[in-house]
Every structure is written in C-alpha cells, then in structure tokens.
Scaffold this motif. Structure first.
Motif, PDB file in Angstrom:
ATOM      1  N   SER A 164     -39.745 -11.479 -50.279  1.00 47.73           N
ATOM      2  CA  SER A 164     -39.165 -10.132 -50.197  1.00 47.73           C
ATOM      3  C   SER A 164     -39.505  -9.339 -51.447  1.00 47.73           C
ATOM      4  O   SER A 164     -39.806  -8.147 -51.373  1.00 47.73           O
ATOM      5  CB  SER A 164     -37.648 -10.215 -50.049  1.00 47.73           C
ATOM      6  OG  SER A 164     -37.313 -11.029 -48.972  1.00 47.73           O
ATOM      7  N   GLU A 174     -32.740  -8.911 -42.868  1.00 53.85           N
ATOM      8  CA  GLU A 174     -31.919  -9.998 -43.420  1.00 53.85           C
ATOM      9  C   GLU A 174     -30.886  -9.514 -44.411  1.00 53.85           C
ATOM     10  O   GLU A 174     -29.857 -10.136 -44.595  1.00 53.85           O
ATOM     11  CB  GLU A 174     -32.821 -11.009 -44.139  1.00 53.85           C
ATOM     12  CG  GLU A 174     -33.570 -11.870 -43.188  1.00 53.85           C
ATOM     13  CD  GLU A 174     -34.324 -12.980 -43.874  1.00 53.85           C
ATOM     14  OE1 GLU A 174     -34.462 -12.944 -45.110  1.00 53.85           O
ATOM     15  OE2 GLU A 174     -34.778 -13.868 -43.163  1.00 53.85           O
ATOM     16  N   ASP A 189     -38.993  -7.905 -42.603  1.00 50.29           N
ATOM     17  CA  ASP A 189     -38.449  -8.994 -43.427  1.00 50.29           C
ATOM     18  C   ASP A 189     -37.125  -9.454 -42.810  1.00 50.29           C
ATOM     19  O   ASP A 189     -36.099  -8.863 -43.041  1.00 50.29           O
ATOM     20  CB  ASP A 189     -38.241  -8.471 -44.846  1.00 50.29           C
ATOM     21  CG  ASP A 189     -37.833  -9.568 -45.805  1.00 50.29           C
ATOM     22  OD1 ASP A 189     -37.797 -10.740 -45.389  1.00 50.29           O
ATOM     23  OD2 ASP A 189     -37.538  -9.249 -46.966  1.00 50.29           O
TER      24      ASP A 189
HETATM   25 MG    MG Z   1     -36.255 -12.631 -48.414  1.00 55.23          MG
END
Ligand code: MG
Ligand code: TYD
Length: 494
Positions: free
Chosen positions: A117, A139, A199
């Motif tokens: 990320s 997320e 993501d």
């Molecule tokens: Mg991540």
C-alpha cells in the motif's frame, strides 16, 4: 423470472464443475468445492455496465479505419505505439520493463505489512501530478489512508471524487473507500481515471456471485471484470493481491494468467530493504528487481543496492567473504558470513539465511571430501548480509571460502570478490554474466577477483585470478591476507 444457475468452484485451485465432489477432481483437495449461484445480470450490475461501455465503444470504433476481420499478416497489423510513461520511481520502472505501459494490468503481490500500500500510494501520488489517478482503498478507511499520506508527504488536500482538484495544487489523486465492484465500475465510468490502484482485490465484492469476498471465485471474477473495463477505457490498473499461506497470489495462480504483469514485493519484515521482483511481464524481461528501503517517510529507492549489502571492510571478521550475485541483469555485491564451531549435538547443526540449505550441505561435503577439512563434527552457519536471497550457484565459491576462513580463523582480503560455482568433484565452474559482475565489483573499488578458469573478461583494472579447483581458490583467498597481515605486523612468520 430468469433462472439462476449454480456451479461449484474449488477454493484452492479455482477449478469449476457442474456437480459437487467431496474431493476436487483437479487438485485433489478435500471439501474445497463451494457452490456459486450466478444470478442473471440486472441493468445495474457490473456486467451490464461493462456491456454498455462496450456498446458505446463499438460506436466509436466505427470511426476507425476498417480492419480486415480474418487472420492478418504482420504487415497488415496497424502499429499501436506503446509510449510508456514513468511512474516517478526508477526502480519500479526498471521492474516494469522501462516504465508503465498505458492500459496494462499489473498485479502486485506480497506478504501483509511488506509495504504494497505504501509503494502504490507513493506511486499514485507521483503519477497524479500528470494523470488523473484513482486509489480504491477497499481495506482501509480514507482517514487511515490520509494519515499514511501525511506521513509520506503525499498531497494533504486530496480531493474526494467529483470535487475538482483545487487549483493551483497539482494533486489529481482521488480516493474511493469502496468494496462493491459495481460502485467501483460506475466510478471508473464517470471519473475516467488514467491510472487506478485497487488495494486490495481480496477485499472487493461482486454482487452477482454469492461467495464471500476473498474467495477464488470472487477474486477471479472481480479481476476479469475490472480487466475488461480497463482495457476498454485504456485505464492502467494496479491491483494489490495478498499472498496466501501457500505462497501464491489469491489462491494458486488464479490471477497470474489474467494480468499483463505480476510483481512480487518481498523482503524480511525485520530488515529495512524490500525487493520488487517481476515474475511475469508481457512488456519486458522478467527476473528484474527493484530495491527499496523502508524508512520513516515511506519507501526510498536504493539506486546502488551493492552499497546496502556490502559490509564495512573495517569490520571484516574471519568467515567473511564477498560475492557478486546477479538478479536479472542487476549485479549486487553481497557480503557472506560463515561460522563453524564444535557441535554439542550428536549430529551437527547446519543453518542458512539467504543461501540455499541444500547447496550448503553440498559445499560442506565437497570441502570435507575434496579439500580434506573435517567438518562433520562442526556446526555450520552461513548468512548473507541483510538476509538477501542469493540462491544462485555463483555464490558457491564465496560460501566455500567463508567456511574455510572461519574454520582456520583467517580473514579473507575485504577487497577480493569470489565468483564461481563449485562442482561435486571440487572444480570451480563458470557462471553467467561474469563481465557484468566484475564491472560492478570494479566500480565499488574491489582490487581482486577470484573467478573460474577460462572465462574471458576485459581489463577492468582489477587483478583477475583464475582457478579451476576450489582448493586453489581457498589457498589464494586466505594466503593473500596472511601475507598482508604479516607485512603490517612486521613479523617474518608465514
Ligand atoms: Mg495494504
Ligand atoms: P503497508 O504498505 O501497509 O503494507 P501492505 O500494504 O503490504 O500490507 O506497510 C506497512 C508497514 O510499513 C508497516 O509495518 C509500517 C511500515 N512503514 C514504515 O516503516 N514507514 C512508513 O513511512 C510507512 C508508511 C509504513
């Protein structure tokens, strides 16, 4: 009412079947088949929106020059120049094969917490200076992403979707906290980003499927729907995929064949360096690596990785040896350390970090049998600096010399590099990319290289010593230092 269809998908290998089996017919796993109910698409679903996009695109295509429908010769294929664009990180560009190919689909895998990320947020920020970039944070909440962004120095006043970026701030980075694929597709339609980061793919949810987010069916369907959309709208997609405990992205290989490029982000969570490795690339060479270092302000590029993995010559101890490993076309000078000590167990311990365990056993056997060094009652530990994975045979000679140096308590000259494969008969065998390796060593100021006999190399201003047997390499590597120590101490003892 339209009929619903159901079929069964293995959550291990992704194999599909129209009937239930206790044991997957494809991979043999037990109780892994899950029922998938496919509801027919409604006008609001993703399939419909993709189809609509396709219809609108087909109108546009009518304006293109007519193309023959049947098979084509190479001369008939219209050139479509792929002008790559830089990501803002030369290490990432190198792994992608020289920059980002517009409209490509890149999958980035890696263990949780390794920095996927962080890398993609930094990249998205850098790209947003020129391209409209959408970061789908499925997320994390936008607040979490903003906190991280502030830490990374990413544009603090990131606009939300539909609000134009405030001028004169050049930031063109949009955040979308969403897990529903239909909403994401609608957003891609309306925002028309040039680059999109997802993501992660395991967090997405496609309402047409009944299985849970993260299951093989969901992950595969979400990726393929996103891919169709991205290819139609020429959106460059970066997708984060978590590595499962089996070590494959999102279940065994279910996504790798769909995407254009697969990158793995790897490294030891306790060491600061991270390697970005390409394992599939439709637009460039594979096995290239990019090196980053995780610092307080996010990931920093390491443009000269050898300096990261090279020990301090002042701190060279008995058992250290320097090798030149090659990752793709990238040579990296790495310090190896070996320690042998009497064992307190009935069978001695052998342990490796960064070196292949079986190769260590093989080298120990060669040293015992061909060089006559009694190692069978000694524990042996070998580690590469920073735990860098140097699984290639070219490291053998360095491992062998480091073990003998530790056994004899001698220091190998820190300005010497050792490159060569050790055969079972005690021979030193040639290795690939020798010139590249030696150039890197010469660039870093190494004075001597011990290499296999018969490998022609140009004059690089280094003393090149060719050896055909490992016993000769050991004698030269250890004798040189003894001579030097003798001269320094002024003693006549040899
Ligand atoms: Mg991540
Ligand atoms: P992250 O990008 O969240 O990993 P992934 O998406 O692969 O799960 O990385 C998180 C780790 O990186 C975390 O352990 C903290 C560390 N980190 C830093 O050391 N410095 C930083 O500036 C940032 C943003 C993260």
């Amino acid at each position: 009412m339209p009929k619903t269809r159901s079929h069964y998908v293995c959550n291990q290998c992704g194999a599909e079947s129209s009937q239930y089996f206790g044991k997957c017919p494809a991979c043999g796993s037990w109780n892994t088949l899950e029922e998938q109910v496919l509801t027919p698409a409604t006008p609001m679903t993703a399939r419909a929106s993709v189809a609509a996009a396709s219809r609108s695109r087909s109108k546009f295509q009518l304006q293109l020059p007519p193309q023959p429908k049947a098979s084509l010769t190479f001369n008939q294929v219209v050139d479509h120049p792929q002008t790559r664009f830089p990501s803002g990180y030369s290490e990432l560009d190198r792994v992608l094969g020289g920059g980002i190919v517009p409209g490509s689909l890149v999958l980035i895998g890696g263990d949780p917490g390794i920095g996927k990320s962080t890398l993609l947020l930094q990249m998205a920020n850098s790209l947003s200076l020129q391209y409209r970039t959408l970061y789908v944070c499925a997320e994390e909440s936008v607040q979490q992403v903003k906190l991280r962004a502030q830490r990374l120095g990413v544009g603090a006043n990131t606009p939300t979707p539909h609000s134009p970026p405030p001028t004169p701030t050049p930031v063109n980075l949009y955040l979308l906290p969403e897990t529903d694929l239909d909403v994401i597709l609608a957003e891609l339609e309306s925002l028309k980003p040039h680059v999109t980061v997802i993501d992660s793919i395991q967090a997405l949810y496609f309402s047409a499927l009944s299985s849970a987010p993260g299951s093989v069916a969901q992950v595969r369907e979400c990726t393929s729907v996103l891919m169709q959309m991205a290819k139609r709208q020429n959106i460059t997609l970066f997708i984060v995929g978590h590595v499962t405990k089996e070590g494959a992205i999102a279940g065994p290989k279910v996504l790798e064949h769909l995407v254009d490029t697969v990158l793995y982000f790897e490294g030891d969570r306790f060491a600061s360096h991270r390697l970005l490795r390409s394992v599939k690339n439709r637009f460039g060479a594979t096995h290239e690596i990019g090196v980053f270092e995780m610092a307080d302000q996010g990931l920093q590029e390491v443009l000269n990785p050898s300096e990261l993995f090279l020990g301090n010559p002042e701190e060279y101890s008995p058992g250290s040896a320097t090798i030149v490993a090659c990752e793709g076309t990238r040579p990296i000078v790495v310090e190896l350390q070996a320690l042998v000590s009497p064992t307190s167990y009935s069978s001695p311990r052998r342990s490796t970090t960064g070196i292949e365990y079986n190769r260590l056993l093989q080298i120990l056997a060669v040293l015992e049998k061909r060089v006559g060094i009694p190692l069978s009652k000694l524990d042996a530990y070998v580690a590469s600096s920073g735990g860098l994975n140097v699984g290639e045979p070219a490291a053998d000679l360095g491992v062998a010399v480091a073990i003998v140096a530790s056994f004899r308590d001698r220091v190998v000259d820190p300005h010497t590099v050792l490159i060569g494969e050790v055969g079972l008969g005690g021979q030193v065998r040639p290795v690939s990319q020798m010139e590249l390796r030696l150039k890197e060593a010469a660039k870093l100021g190494f004075k001597q290289a011990i290499i296999p006999k018969g490998q022609s190399v140009p004059d690089l201003g280094m003393e090149i010593t060719e050896v055909s047997r490992v016993v000769d390499a050991i004698a030269i590597a250890l004798a040189g230092r003894r001579q030097q120590e003798t001269e320094e101490s002024g003693s006549g003892e040899v």
